[in-house]
Design an enzyme around this catalytic site. Sequence first.
Site, PDB file in Angstrom:
ATOM      1  CD  GLU A  25      -3.623  -4.212  -7.838  1.00  0.00           C
ATOM      2  OE1 GLU A  25      -3.897  -2.820  -7.430  1.00  0.00           O
ATOM      3  OE2 GLU A  25      -2.944  -4.534  -6.690  1.00  0.00           O
ATOM      4  CG  ASP A  39      -2.656  -1.588  -1.182  1.00  0.00           C
ATOM      5  OD1 ASP A  39      -2.570  -1.934  -1.760  1.00  0.00           O
ATOM      6  OD2 ASP A  39      -3.137  -0.913   0.013  1.00  0.00           O
ATOM      7  CG  ASP A  74      -7.585  -6.223  -1.103  1.00  0.00           C
ATOM      8  OD1 ASP A  74      -6.462  -6.445   0.223  1.00  0.00           O
ATOM      9  OD2 ASP A  74      -7.860  -5.744  -1.113  1.00  0.00           O
TER      10      ASP A  74
END
Length: 591
Positions: free
Chosen positions: A410, A407, A480
């Site tokens: 980025e 997760d 998300d």
Amino acid sequence: MLLCLGLFSQAQSYQKISQGVKTTVQGMDVEVAFYSPSIVRVYKTPEGSSYDKKSLVVMKEPEETFVEFAMNKEYIRLKSDVLQVEVNSSTGGINFYDATGRVLLKDKDYGTQFTPFDDAGTFSYNVRQAFLLDKDEVIYGLGQQQTGKVNQRNQKLFLRNKNMSICIPFIHSVKGYGLYWDNYSPTMFTDNPQEMSFDSEVGDCADYYFIYGSNADGVIAGVRDLTGQAPLYPLWTLGFWQCRERYKSPDELCEVVDEYRDRKVPLDGIIQDWQYWGCDSNWNSMKFQNPRYINKMGDKEYMKYLPNGENPDARYGTPRIKSPQEMIDYIHKRNAHIMISVWASFGPWTEMYHKMDSLNALLHFETWPPKAGVKPYDPFNPVARSIYWNEMKKNIFDLGMDGWWLDSTEPDHLEIQDKDFDTKTYLGSFRRVHNAFPLMSNKGVYEHQRATTSDKRVFLLTRSSFLGQQRYASHSWSGDVVSTWEVMRKQLAAGLNYSLCGIPYWNTDLGGFFAWKYNNDVNNIAYHELHVRWYQWGAFQPIMRSHNSSPVAVEIYQFGDKGDWAYDALEKYTHLRYRLLPYLYLSLIHI
């Protein structure tokens, strides 16, 4: 060996190199070389520069290719069996044609610009390259954007990876070619009636690859040839995955699998999301330290690890599953698989935080969660990648974990400030390499697991991506996203453009992640309609995975029982997915 071919009125000299040519024009050294009959690299540096770039993305070495060479006072021409390239000796512009002479793309005359730039104390450049497209030419690609546009013409996009936006400086044209701009810094893509351009914040060269495939399949084959093939996933990954933000104990997670089995609804995977490590200060310790997972409720030594805001006096009764090992073993006995969330950052209480800090492998800016002192690690550092994997292996993989949810790759970046991009990484400033962060983070896990064992194929779910990441068994999802019809519509364009970059594995949180519009109420009938339609689309996505934050529980039985329309629709499309598995698996073999 270099061969000087002549001087002309413009006093330009040309050197023939293996499968290409070098020249100096408009204050630039320009090199054009065939990597295959259908792939050409164009490499430009300021005149006299000795910079020799090593790409993080491109894996291919030039293959032996017969190239015809011709020239006159205006152009130098290179030709393979399928592609022709012209270099203008006065302007530095470059034209690409197919074998019949049809114009494919023009690298604009005087379209390359190097503007001096101080990159955190290192002399470099802002680099810009412009091209000319046909007026009505349609282009795809640029990764996964949330604009809702399939055709990427006539817009301006800032390509910097963040949650919900995967930024890849690659275009895929309906004329049967692809173009990859090999730069990892934040880049402005602009297309207007005058030109299309990539304008990167930092670089030492203008470096791009032209890929001719004649059609979409050919372009994608060329991208994979250039940047790496996509490994075959195990069959079970193509089944249905259930997830929740988050399962708060081993019992809670295992009971979900039990319920699906009792209802005879197919399920292949269950996912343990965050905070199995405990509180935010202990973020991503890569250990099960939340007392609910190690049967330590009431133990003063472990109570400090309870996630923030959880009631330490909550009565859960005697746990049925008493350890992480029991949890994983139980899932396997129920003929299912388990994946776990691991992040690219560490809290200040963790051993990994201090190990990375001692290696100068922490990036010192704020990441998620806010105000917890959590810092991303530096995946560009090979030693840091090894330490990262060793901790995953020792504490989690050796228990029998089947897959990884990587997760925030980025990575999450809160309250962005320019100085944050001055942060040093192993390969220079964070600004220089930002968009390649997920590529290198996934690379570390994939290569280390492959080196550890060949008994279990790698499966990585990751929130961000970059070109070439397909070679690391990496599967991205759209982040998300909010639960609305408009957002669902945008995911269609996002997934199509991402896949047309040559990366086959992609999906969305089925039903969306945040159901704020529906008051976070799983019993809201309007939400049922959205969730069911999104779920039906999910049956045809590369990976079928249900995951939501609010409402916090979207397992099939949250939508009623047999006879209730929403339940029946979800059950029907889950079974349809499993009927499609032979077709899906054969498709993967051939991608």
